[in-house]
Design a protein around this motif. Structure first.
Motif, PDB file in Angstrom:
ATOM      1  N   GLN A  30       2.174   9.683  -5.055  1.00  0.00           N
ATOM      2  CA  GLN A  30       2.786  11.070  -4.834  1.00  0.00           C
ATOM      3  C   GLN A  30       3.876  11.361  -5.822  1.00  0.00           C
ATOM      4  O   GLN A  30       4.046  12.472  -5.948  1.00  0.00           O
ATOM      5  CB  GLN A  30       3.282  10.713  -3.374  1.00  0.00           C
ATOM      6  N   LEU A  31       4.720  10.592  -6.000  1.00  0.00           N
ATOM      7  CA  LEU A  31       5.566  10.945  -7.090  1.00  0.00           C
ATOM      8  C   LEU A  31       4.996  11.299  -8.571  1.00  0.00           C
ATOM      9  O   LEU A  31       5.454  12.464  -8.988  1.00  0.00           O
ATOM     10  CB  LEU A  31       6.618   9.714  -7.366  1.00  0.00           C
ATOM     11  N   GLY A  32       4.110  10.953  -8.727  1.00  0.00           N
ATOM     12  CA  GLY A  32       3.202  11.313  -9.989  1.00  0.00           C
ATOM     13  C   GLY A  32       2.676  12.571  -9.886  1.00  0.00           C
ATOM     14  O   GLY A  32       2.268  13.221 -10.645  1.00  0.00           O
ATOM     15  N   ASP A  33       2.053  12.832  -8.719  1.00  0.00           N
ATOM     16  CA  ASP A  33       1.367  13.950  -8.384  1.00  0.00           C
ATOM     17  C   ASP A  33       2.295  15.311  -8.307  1.00  0.00           C
ATOM     18  O   ASP A  33       1.640  16.340  -8.099  1.00  0.00           O
ATOM     19  CB  ASP A  33       0.334  13.878  -7.004  1.00  0.00           C
ATOM     20  N   GLY A  34       3.545  14.957  -7.835  1.00  0.00           N
ATOM     21  CA  GLY A  34       4.441  16.236  -8.015  1.00  0.00           C
ATOM     22  C   GLY A  34       4.310  16.673  -6.378  1.00  0.00           C
ATOM     23  O   GLY A  34       4.549  17.838  -6.255  1.00  0.00           O
ATOM     24  N   SER A  35       4.114  15.712  -5.591  1.00  0.00           N
ATOM     25  CA  SER A  35       4.347  16.164  -4.063  1.00  0.00           C
ATOM     26  C   SER A  35       5.689  16.615  -3.638  1.00  0.00           C
ATOM     27  O   SER A  35       6.694  16.343  -4.273  1.00  0.00           O
ATOM     28  CB  SER A  35       3.851  15.216  -3.239  1.00  0.00           C
ATOM     29  N   SER A  36       5.614  17.187  -2.446  1.00  0.00           N
ATOM     30  CA  SER A  36       7.017  17.803  -2.036  1.00  0.00           C
ATOM     31  C   SER A  36       7.770  16.545  -1.695  1.00  0.00           C
ATOM     32  O   SER A  36       7.421  15.463  -1.337  1.00  0.00           O
ATOM     33  CB  SER A  36       6.585  18.534  -0.866  1.00  0.00           C
ATOM     34  N   LEU A  37       9.180  16.822  -1.709  1.00  0.00           N
ATOM     35  CA  LEU A  37      10.139  15.729  -1.378  1.00  0.00           C
ATOM     36  C   LEU A  37      10.022  15.217   0.230  1.00  0.00           C
ATOM     37  O   LEU A  37      10.129  14.178   0.358  1.00  0.00           O
ATOM     38  CB  LEU A  37      11.360  16.390  -1.517  1.00  0.00           C
ATOM     39  N   ARG A  38       9.495  16.267   1.121  1.00  0.00           N
ATOM     40  CA  ARG A  38       9.508  15.655   2.338  1.00  0.00           C
ATOM     41  C   ARG A  38       8.136  14.779   2.434  1.00  0.00           C
ATOM     42  O   ARG A  38       8.365  13.697   3.119  1.00  0.00           O
ATOM     43  CB  ARG A  38       8.850  16.769   3.277  1.00  0.00           C
ATOM     44  N   SER A  39       7.197  14.925   1.752  1.00  0.00           N
ATOM     45  CA  SER A  39       5.880  14.084   1.896  1.00  0.00           C
ATOM     46  C   SER A  39       6.457  12.659   1.127  1.00  0.00           C
ATOM     47  O   SER A  39       6.175  11.730   1.723  1.00  0.00           O
ATOM     48  CB  SER A  39       4.730  14.512   0.978  1.00  0.00           C
ATOM     49  N   VAL A  40       7.119  12.847   0.153  1.00  0.00           N
ATOM     50  CA  VAL A  40       7.552  11.653  -0.685  1.00  0.00           C
ATOM     51  C   VAL A  40       8.590  10.727   0.486  1.00  0.00           C
ATOM     52  O   VAL A  40       8.488   9.490   0.583  1.00  0.00           O
ATOM     53  CB  VAL A  40       8.385  11.792  -1.857  1.00  0.00           C
ATOM     54  N   GLY A  41       9.489  11.336   1.168  1.00  0.00           N
ATOM     55  CA  GLY A  41      10.086  10.835   2.241  1.00  0.00           C
ATOM     56  C   GLY A  41       9.510  10.037   3.322  1.00  0.00           C
ATOM     57  O   GLY A  41      10.211   9.122   3.598  1.00  0.00           O
ATOM     58  N   LEU A  42       8.424  10.761   3.701  1.00  0.00           N
ATOM     59  CA  LEU A  42       7.892  10.125   4.863  1.00  0.00           C
ATOM     60  C   LEU A  42       7.091   8.730   4.371  1.00  0.00           C
ATOM     61  O   LEU A  42       7.220   7.609   5.140  1.00  0.00           O
ATOM     62  CB  LEU A  42       6.418  11.065   5.233  1.00  0.00           C
ATOM     63  N   TYR A  43       6.630   8.664   3.140  1.00  0.00           N
ATOM     64  CA  TYR A  43       6.113   7.402   2.539  1.00  0.00           C
ATOM     65  C   TYR A  43       7.162   6.409   2.151  1.00  0.00           C
ATOM     66  O   TYR A  43       7.229   4.987   2.467  1.00  0.00           O
ATOM     67  CB  TYR A  43       5.473   7.667   1.292  1.00  0.00           C
ATOM     68  N   GLY A  44       8.307   6.878   1.826  1.00  0.00           N
ATOM     69  CA  GLY A  44       9.524   6.045   1.529  1.00  0.00           C
ATOM     70  C   GLY A  44       9.992   5.463   2.806  1.00  0.00           C
ATOM     71  O   GLY A  44      10.346   4.251   3.277  1.00  0.00           O
ATOM     72  N   ALA A  45       9.786   6.220   4.042  1.00  0.00           N
ATOM     73  CA  ALA A  45      10.218   5.654   5.413  1.00  0.00           C
ATOM     74  C   ALA A  45       9.232   4.741   5.866  1.00  0.00           C
ATOM     75  O   ALA A  45       9.635   3.765   6.452  1.00  0.00           O
ATOM     76  CB  ALA A  45      10.227   6.867   6.455  1.00  0.00           C
ATOM     77  N   ALA A  46       7.882   4.952   5.472  1.00  0.00           N
ATOM     78  CA  ALA A  46       6.869   3.963   5.792  1.00  0.00           C
ATOM     79  C   ALA A  46       7.185   2.688   5.027  1.00  0.00           C
ATOM     80  O   ALA A  46       6.928   1.502   5.712  1.00  0.00           O
ATOM     81  CB  ALA A  46       5.538   4.353   5.516  1.00  0.00           C
ATOM     82  N   ALA A  68       0.991  -1.176  -0.050  1.00  0.00           N
ATOM     83  CA  ALA A  68       0.025   0.232   0.015  1.00  0.00           C
ATOM     84  C   ALA A  68       1.007   1.170  -0.139  1.00  0.00           C
ATOM     85  O   ALA A  68       0.821   2.120  -0.927  1.00  0.00           O
ATOM     86  CB  ALA A  68      -0.988   0.045   1.202  1.00  0.00           C
ATOM     87  N   MET A  69       1.944   1.363   0.758  1.00  0.00           N
ATOM     88  CA  MET A  69       2.673   2.483   0.860  1.00  0.00           C
ATOM     89  C   MET A  69       3.471   2.432  -0.647  1.00  0.00           C
ATOM     90  O   MET A  69       3.758   3.606  -0.965  1.00  0.00           O
ATOM     91  CB  MET A  69       3.902   2.236   1.856  1.00  0.00           C
ATOM     92  N   ALA A  70       3.822   1.488  -1.155  1.00  0.00           N
ATOM     93  CA  ALA A  70       4.700   1.711  -2.292  1.00  0.00           C
ATOM     94  C   ALA A  70       3.369   2.327  -3.431  1.00  0.00           C
ATOM     95  O   ALA A  70       4.087   2.956  -4.311  1.00  0.00           O
ATOM     96  CB  ALA A  70       5.025   0.406  -2.965  1.00  0.00           C
ATOM     97  N   VAL A  71       2.182   1.821  -3.682  1.00  0.00           N
ATOM     98  CA  VAL A  71       1.361   2.569  -4.385  1.00  0.00           C
ATOM     99  C   VAL A  71       1.161   4.018  -4.083  1.00  0.00           C
ATOM    100  O   VAL A  71       1.252   4.772  -4.857  1.00  0.00           O
ATOM    101  CB  VAL A  71      -0.035   1.592  -4.149  1.00  0.00           C
ATOM    102  N   VAL A  72       1.037   4.135  -2.767  1.00  0.00           N
ATOM    103  CA  VAL A  72       0.688   5.528  -2.362  1.00  0.00           C
ATOM    104  C   VAL A  72       2.141   6.632  -2.826  1.00  0.00           C
ATOM    105  O   VAL A  72       1.904   7.544  -3.428  1.00  0.00           O
ATOM    106  CB  VAL A  72       0.673   5.659  -0.906  1.00  0.00           C
ATOM    107  N   LEU A  86       2.942   7.752  13.411  1.00  0.00           N
ATOM    108  CA  LEU A  86       3.957   8.867  13.225  1.00  0.00           C
ATOM    109  C   LEU A  86       3.937   9.509  11.739  1.00  0.00           C
ATOM    110  O   LEU A  86       4.045  10.582  11.594  1.00  0.00           O
ATOM    111  CB  LEU A  86       5.118   8.593  13.639  1.00  0.00           C
ATOM    112  N   VAL A  87       4.074   8.361  10.695  1.00  0.00           N
ATOM    113  CA  VAL A  87       4.146   8.988   9.343  1.00  0.00           C
ATOM    114  C   VAL A  87       2.907   9.810   9.050  1.00  0.00           C
ATOM    115  O   VAL A  87       2.949  10.831   8.377  1.00  0.00           O
ATOM    116  CB  VAL A  87       4.402   7.714   8.415  1.00  0.00           C
ATOM    117  N   LEU A  88       1.730   9.079   9.344  1.00  0.00           N
ATOM    118  CA  LEU A  88       0.345   9.733   8.847  1.00  0.00           C
ATOM    119  C   LEU A  88       0.138  11.121   9.768  1.00  0.00           C
ATOM    120  O   LEU A  88      -0.287  11.938   9.001  1.00  0.00           O
ATOM    121  CB  LEU A  88      -0.604   8.951   9.112  1.00  0.00           C
TER     122      LEU A  88
END
Length: 91
Positions: A35-51, A27-31, A80-82
């Motif tokens: 997020q990468l396709g949506d052009g979200s911030s690097l911080r946001s993408v980093g949080l999902y990567g951490a998850a 699920a985190m990989a899909v999100v 914490l990630v959410l």
């Protein structure tokens, strides 16, 4: 090995927890891809990567028999990630 109380055996519980962590990882990989396709911030993408990494760590803990600790880490980490994701969006 079967449980006399009608619950799961330790091996079944370990496999169930590994499956839960695997589903969370998928699920985190899909999100993360969304997020990468949506052009979200690097911080946001980093949080999902951490998850995503957290889910892998929990699978490894479960493989080694530390299933309860792994599930506690998984739940705490995802909360914490959410929470961090929500905080970053409201800033």
């Amino acid at each position: 090995m079967t449980s006399t109380q009608g619950g799961l055996t330790p091996r079944q519980a370990r496999r169930l927890r590994m499956a839960i962590a695997g589903v969370a990882m998928a699920a985190m990989a899909v999100v993360l891809v969304l997020q990468l396709g949506d052009g979200s911030s690097l911080r946001s993408v980093g949080l999902y990567g951490a998850a995503f990494i957290l889910s892998g760590a929990v699978i490894e803990m479960s493989r080694r028999g530390r299933t309860r600790l792994g599930m506690a880490v998984l739940v705490t980490g995802f909360v914490l990630v959410l929470g961090a994701e929500w905080w970053l969006r409201t800033r």
